[in-house]
Design a protein around this motif. Structure first.
Motif, PDB file in Angstrom:
ATOM      1  N   CYS A  16      67.394 -64.794  92.092  1.00 44.50           N
ATOM      2  CA  CYS A  16      66.321 -64.314  92.564  1.00 44.50           C
ATOM      3  C   CYS A  16      64.952 -65.781  92.433  1.00 44.50           C
ATOM      4  O   CYS A  16      64.419 -65.848  93.413  1.00 44.50           O
ATOM      5  CB  CYS A  16      65.611 -63.473  92.056  1.00 44.50           C
ATOM      6  SG  CYS A  16      67.018 -62.146  92.812  1.00 44.50           S
ATOM      7  N   GLY A  19      65.955 -68.766  93.956  1.00 48.14           N
ATOM      8  CA  GLY A  19      65.771 -68.519  94.836  1.00 48.14           C
ATOM      9  C   GLY A  19      64.552 -68.654  95.698  1.00 48.14           C
ATOM     10  O   GLY A  19      63.790 -69.257  96.697  1.00 48.14           O
ATOM     11  N   GLN A  20      63.366 -68.175  95.033  1.00 51.35           N
ATOM     12  CA  GLN A  20      61.290 -68.149  95.382  1.00 51.35           C
ATOM     13  C   GLN A  20      61.381 -68.762  95.346  1.00 51.35           C
ATOM     14  O   GLN A  20      60.535 -69.516  95.908  1.00 51.35           O
ATOM     15  CB  GLN A  20      61.080 -66.618  94.584  1.00 51.35           C
ATOM     16  CG  GLN A  20      60.055 -66.784  95.199  1.00 51.35           C
ATOM     17  CD  GLN A  20      59.943 -66.128  96.631  1.00 51.35           C
ATOM     18  OE1 GLN A  20      60.341 -65.318  97.076  1.00 51.35           O
ATOM     19  NE2 GLN A  20      58.715 -66.315  96.627  1.00 51.35           N
ATOM     20  N   ILE A  23      62.028 -71.824  98.260  1.00 50.22           N
ATOM     21  CA  ILE A  23      61.644 -71.271  99.768  1.00 50.22           C
ATOM     22  C   ILE A  23      60.114 -71.640  99.053  1.00 50.22           C
ATOM     23  O   ILE A  23      59.703 -72.347  99.785  1.00 50.22           O
ATOM     24  CB  ILE A  23      61.316 -69.539  99.379  1.00 50.22           C
ATOM     25  CG1 ILE A  23      63.158 -69.020 100.001  1.00 50.22           C
ATOM     26  CG2 ILE A  23      60.537 -68.526 100.254  1.00 50.22           C
ATOM     27  CD1 ILE A  23      62.959 -67.392  99.949  1.00 50.22           C
ATOM     28  N   THR A  29      65.073 -73.328 105.365  1.00 50.39           N
ATOM     29  CA  THR A  29      64.919 -72.190 105.577  1.00 50.39           C
ATOM     30  C   THR A  29      65.754 -71.157 104.599  1.00 50.39           C
ATOM     31  O   THR A  29      66.732 -71.329 104.364  1.00 50.39           O
ATOM     32  CB  THR A  29      65.330 -72.072 106.823  1.00 50.39           C
ATOM     33  OG1 THR A  29      66.701 -72.558 106.962  1.00 50.39           O
ATOM     34  CG2 THR A  29      64.944 -72.857 108.107  1.00 50.39           C
ATOM     35  N   PRO A  30      65.576 -70.229 104.921  1.00 53.94           N
ATOM     36  CA  PRO A  30      66.118 -69.039 104.198  1.00 53.94           C
ATOM     37  C   PRO A  30      67.246 -68.965 104.479  1.00 53.94           C
ATOM     38  O   PRO A  30      68.399 -68.657 103.414  1.00 53.94           O
ATOM     39  CB  PRO A  30      65.479 -68.040 104.586  1.00 53.94           C
ATOM     40  CG  PRO A  30      64.503 -68.534 104.796  1.00 53.94           C
ATOM     41  CD  PRO A  30      64.412 -69.247 105.535  1.00 53.94           C
ATOM     42  N   ILE A  33      69.550 -71.688 102.299  1.00 53.52           N
ATOM     43  CA  ILE A  33      69.129 -71.547 100.840  1.00 53.52           C
ATOM     44  C   ILE A  33      69.856 -70.316 101.025  1.00 53.52           C
ATOM     45  O   ILE A  33      71.461 -70.072  99.924  1.00 53.52           O
ATOM     46  CB  ILE A  33      67.155 -70.925 100.679  1.00 53.52           C
ATOM     47  CG1 ILE A  33      66.778 -71.821 100.560  1.00 53.52           C
ATOM     48  CG2 ILE A  33      67.899 -69.636  98.904  1.00 53.52           C
ATOM     49  CD1 ILE A  33      65.122 -71.785 100.549  1.00 53.52           C
ATOM     50  N   LEU A  34      70.203 -69.517 101.313  1.00 55.19           N
ATOM     51  CA  LEU A  34      71.168 -68.160 101.402  1.00 55.19           C
ATOM     52  C   LEU A  34      73.266 -68.749 101.248  1.00 55.19           C
ATOM     53  O   LEU A  34      73.019 -67.969 100.357  1.00 55.19           O
ATOM     54  CB  LEU A  34      71.684 -66.696 102.196  1.00 55.19           C
ATOM     55  CG  LEU A  34      70.320 -66.666 102.170  1.00 55.19           C
ATOM     56  CD1 LEU A  34      70.270 -65.295 103.116  1.00 55.19           C
ATOM     57  CD2 LEU A  34      70.103 -65.426 100.743  1.00 55.19           C
TER      58      LEU A  34
END
Length: 120
Positions: A16, A19-20, A23, A29-30, A33-34
């Motif tokens: 996580c 991921g942060q 961002i 963009t989210p 990333i996903l």
């Protein structure tokens, strides 16, 4: 058991945190990333690196999106072994069917229990 929980928490938290950081410090963009996390799980699974990682970290590795990519890759690999090339099209869906069905079912139940509200 406590050590397994700690490992899952630390590894899941690290995923996580990555991921942060993506961002905060990139223009990705989210959605990208996903998607990148899912693809990373597929690639690590194809290289044989994700299974030992998941064995070590438990839910910290299998619950994030990288675990979903691993699940898809393993489903395809197993179905190709059993059914041949048709497994490319059916393996990922078969492997993920339980989790996707649960997500849809819980989402439907939540939509009946709670009212939708505008952000304003």
């Amino acid at each position: 058991m406590l050590w397994d929980i700690i490992k899952a928490f630390l590894v899941g938290g690290a995923v996580c945190a990555v991921g942060q950081l993506l961002i905060d410090f990139t223009k990705l963009t989210p959605a990208r990333i996903l998607t990148g996390f899912v693809i990373t799980g597929v690639i690590l699974s194809a290289l044989g690196l994700y299974e030992p990682f998941a064995d070590f970290a438990g839910a910290g590795a299998t619950v994030p999106l990288t675990g979903f990519g691993h699940l898809l890759a393993e489903g395809i690999r197993k179905t190709i072994e059993n059914d041949g090339l048709l497994g490319i099209f059916t393996g990922g869906l078969t492997a993920a069917a339980g989790g996707v069905t649960a997500a849809l079912l819980f989402g439907l139940i939540a939509s009946f229990l709670f009212r939708q509200k505008d952000k304003s």
